[in-house]
Design a protein around this motif. Structure first.
Motif, mmCIF file in Angstrom:
data_model
loop_
_atom_site.group_PDB
_atom_site.id
_atom_site.type_symbol
_atom_site.label_atom_id
_atom_site.label_comp_id
_atom_site.label_asym_id
_atom_site.label_seq_id
_atom_site.Cartn_x
_atom_site.Cartn_y
_atom_site.Cartn_z
ATOM 1 N N TYR A 33 0.855 -1.197 0.000
ATOM 2 C CA TYR A 33 0.000 0.000 0.000
ATOM 3 C C TYR A 33 0.885 1.239 0.000
ATOM 4 C CZ TYR A 33 -2.906 -3.689 1.950
ATOM 5 O OH TYR A 33 -3.547 -4.880 2.158
ATOM 6 N N TYR A 35 0.663 5.445 0.753
ATOM 7 C CA TYR A 35 -0.128 6.507 1.358
ATOM 8 C C TYR A 35 0.595 7.837 1.207
ATOM 9 C CZ TYR A 35 -3.105 3.132 3.798
ATOM 10 O OH TYR A 35 -3.995 2.139 4.101
ATOM 11 N N LYS A 41 -1.371 16.584 8.721
ATOM 12 C CA LYS A 41 -2.654 16.001 8.296
ATOM 13 C C LYS A 41 -2.657 14.486 8.440
ATOM 14 C CE LYS A 41 -4.159 20.012 6.767
ATOM 15 N NZ LYS A 41 -5.286 20.722 7.412
ATOM 16 N N SER A 42 -3.778 13.916 8.047
ATOM 17 C CA SER A 42 -3.935 12.466 8.134
ATOM 18 C C SER A 42 -3.292 11.773 6.928
ATOM 19 C CB SER A 42 -5.420 12.134 8.202
ATOM 20 O OG SER A 42 -5.596 10.767 8.459
ATOM 21 N N LEU A 43 -3.359 10.461 6.939
ATOM 22 C CA LEU A 43 -2.826 9.676 5.823
ATOM 23 C C LEU A 43 -3.952 9.334 4.862
ATOM 24 C CD1 LEU A 43 -0.905 8.942 8.403
ATOM 25 C CD2 LEU A 43 0.002 7.254 6.808
ATOM 26 N N GLU A 44 -3.629 9.484 3.589
ATOM 27 C CA GLU A 44 -4.601 9.225 2.521
ATOM 28 C C GLU A 44 -4.092 8.068 1.677
ATOM 29 O OE1 GLU A 44 -4.653 12.450 -0.185
ATOM 30 O OE2 GLU A 44 -6.041 11.497 -1.589
ATOM 31 N N SER A 45 -4.934 7.091 1.451
ATOM 32 C CA SER A 45 -4.545 5.949 0.634
ATOM 33 C C SER A 45 -4.395 6.371 -0.830
ATOM 34 C CB SER A 45 -5.608 4.849 0.747
ATOM 35 O OG SER A 45 -5.266 3.756 -0.058
ATOM 36 N N LEU A 100 -0.379 -3.948 9.229
ATOM 37 C CA LEU A 100 0.497 -3.382 8.210
ATOM 38 C C LEU A 100 1.828 -3.025 8.856
ATOM 39 C CD1 LEU A 100 -1.810 -0.998 6.143
ATOM 40 C CD2 LEU A 100 -1.245 -3.401 5.748
ATOM 41 N N TRP A 102 5.001 -0.669 8.388
ATOM 42 C CA TRP A 102 5.173 0.605 7.693
ATOM 43 C C TRP A 102 6.634 0.943 7.436
ATOM 44 C CZ3 TRP A 102 1.025 3.681 6.205
ATOM 45 C CH2 TRP A 102 -0.222 3.236 6.651
ATOM 46 N N TYR B 33 -7.586 0.346 14.698
ATOM 47 C CA TYR B 33 -6.172 0.425 15.081
ATOM 48 C C TYR B 33 -5.911 1.775 15.748
ATOM 49 C CZ TYR B 33 -6.068 -2.996 11.257
ATOM 50 O OH TYR B 33 -6.306 -4.064 10.427
ATOM 51 N N TYR B 35 -2.478 4.190 16.248
ATOM 52 C CA TYR B 35 -1.085 4.416 15.921
ATOM 53 C C TYR B 35 -0.591 5.684 16.604
ATOM 54 C CZ TYR B 35 -1.347 1.258 11.836
ATOM 55 O OH TYR B 35 -1.473 0.177 10.997
ATOM 56 N N PHE B 90 -3.168 8.526 15.661
ATOM 57 C CA PHE B 90 -4.139 8.245 14.617
ATOM 58 C C PHE B 90 -4.917 6.980 14.930
ATOM 59 C CE2 PHE B 90 -3.295 11.370 11.494
ATOM 60 C CZ PHE B 90 -1.936 11.623 11.503
ATOM 61 N N GLN B 105 -6.083 0.417 5.008
ATOM 62 C CA GLN B 105 -6.529 1.090 6.215
ATOM 63 C C GLN B 105 -6.930 2.531 5.910
ATOM 64 O OE1 GLN B 105 -3.729 0.543 9.441
ATOM 65 N NE2 GLN B 105 -3.803 -1.681 9.247
ATOM 66 N N PHE B 106 -7.966 2.984 6.636
ATOM 67 C CA PHE B 106 -8.518 4.319 6.458
ATOM 68 C C PHE B 106 -8.344 5.074 7.766
ATOM 69 C CE2 PHE B 106 -10.403 3.488 2.383
ATOM 70 C CZ PHE B 106 -10.533 2.109 2.384
ATOM 71 N N PHE B 107 -7.768 6.254 7.676
ATOM 72 C CA PHE B 107 -7.317 6.958 8.858
ATOM 73 C C PHE B 107 -8.249 8.096 9.263
ATOM 74 C CE2 PHE B 107 -3.101 5.375 9.898
ATOM 75 C CZ PHE B 107 -2.893 4.515 8.836
ATOM 76 N N GLY B 108 -8.327 8.306 10.588
ATOM 77 C CA GLY B 108 -8.969 9.490 11.110
ATOM 78 C C GLY B 108 -8.052 10.696 10.982
ATOM 79 N N PRO B 109 -8.541 11.882 11.389
ATOM 80 C CA PRO B 109 -7.773 13.108 11.202
ATOM 81 C C PRO B 109 -6.614 13.286 12.170
ATOM 82 C CG PRO B 109 -9.819 13.571 12.329
ATOM 83 C CD PRO B 109 -9.876 12.132 11.930
#
Lengths: 112, 116
Positions: A33, A35, A41-45, A100, A102, B33, B35, B90, B105-109
């Protein structure tokens, strides 16, 4: 040990140039994957690569996976400032109980 | 839009205080999850949960605890905060059943926590 290594960790480049970020991993996997993270900011796929030879493209970014070499690349074509960000790769190993693992991230700065 | 939310977004606290960070999701995912991200160290997994009754320690669980109150809610607690827990936290979700046979995986802010 399950490890994911990215290089370079920091890359400063000019707009319009091409470059490649590398992601190596330690043992067999066919799920990788990519990202993107903008500062604070957050992580975007970005991409999900699920088989040997998989290639995905979105705009100026192209990702590929070679499971035999345990290597993925993220290629940037004709870079633009908006692509400045930190890019992470992550690998899904069977032995990791589907966590995952990283990479440390590659901080990319693209100068006008 | 199905989403992952975190509260609070920013928190400043003092050494020794108990802190709870909350994560909620409307994606309907089973896996959640927590992190931690420190500058230059990438992401490190604290805890993960595959369903309400399945909670597992990650790489750096010492000093942290979690609670999975429902499929949609996963909370992280620092029982007695210390300065080296200052970091960006996160929450993320995934579900191979709904997302195909993979673990995207889809992350929060994120929650920025500062411990003084």
């Amino acid at each position: 040990e399950l490890k994911v290594e990215q290089n370079p960790l920091f890359l400063s480049m000019q707009e319009g140039k091409n470059y490649t970020i590398y992601c190596n991993y330690s043992t067999t996997s066919d799920r990788l994957y990519w990202y993107r993270q903008d500062p604070g900011k957050s992580l975007e796929s970005l991409f999900v690569l699920l088989s040997n030879g998989a290639v995905k493209q979105e705009g100026r970014l192209m990702a590929s996976l070679d499971t035999k070499a345990r290597l993925s690349t993220l290629h940037i074509t004709a870079a633009v400032h908006d692509l400045s960000a930190t890019y992470f790769c992550a690998v899904d190993f069977m032995d990791s109980n589907y966590q995952l693992i990283w990479g440390a991230g590659t901080k990319l700065i693209i100068k006008p | 839009d199905a989403d992952v939310t975190q509260t609070p977004r920013n928190r400043i606290t003092k050494t020794g205080k108990r802190i709870m960070l909350e994560c909620s999701q409307t994606k309907g995912h089973d896996r959640m999850y927590w992190y931690r991200q420190d500058p230059g160290l990438g992401l490190r997994l604290i805890y993960y949960s595959f369903d309400v009754k399945d909670i597992n320690k990650g790489e750096i669980s010492d000093g942290y605890s979690v609670s999975r109150q429902a499929q949609a809610k996963f909370s992280l607690s620092l029982e007695s905060a210390i300065p080296n827990q200052t970091a960006l936290y996160f929450c993320a979700t995934s579900d191979p059943k709904t997302g195909g046979a993979y673990n995207e995986q889809f992350f929060g802010p994120g929650t920025r926590l500062t411990v003084l």
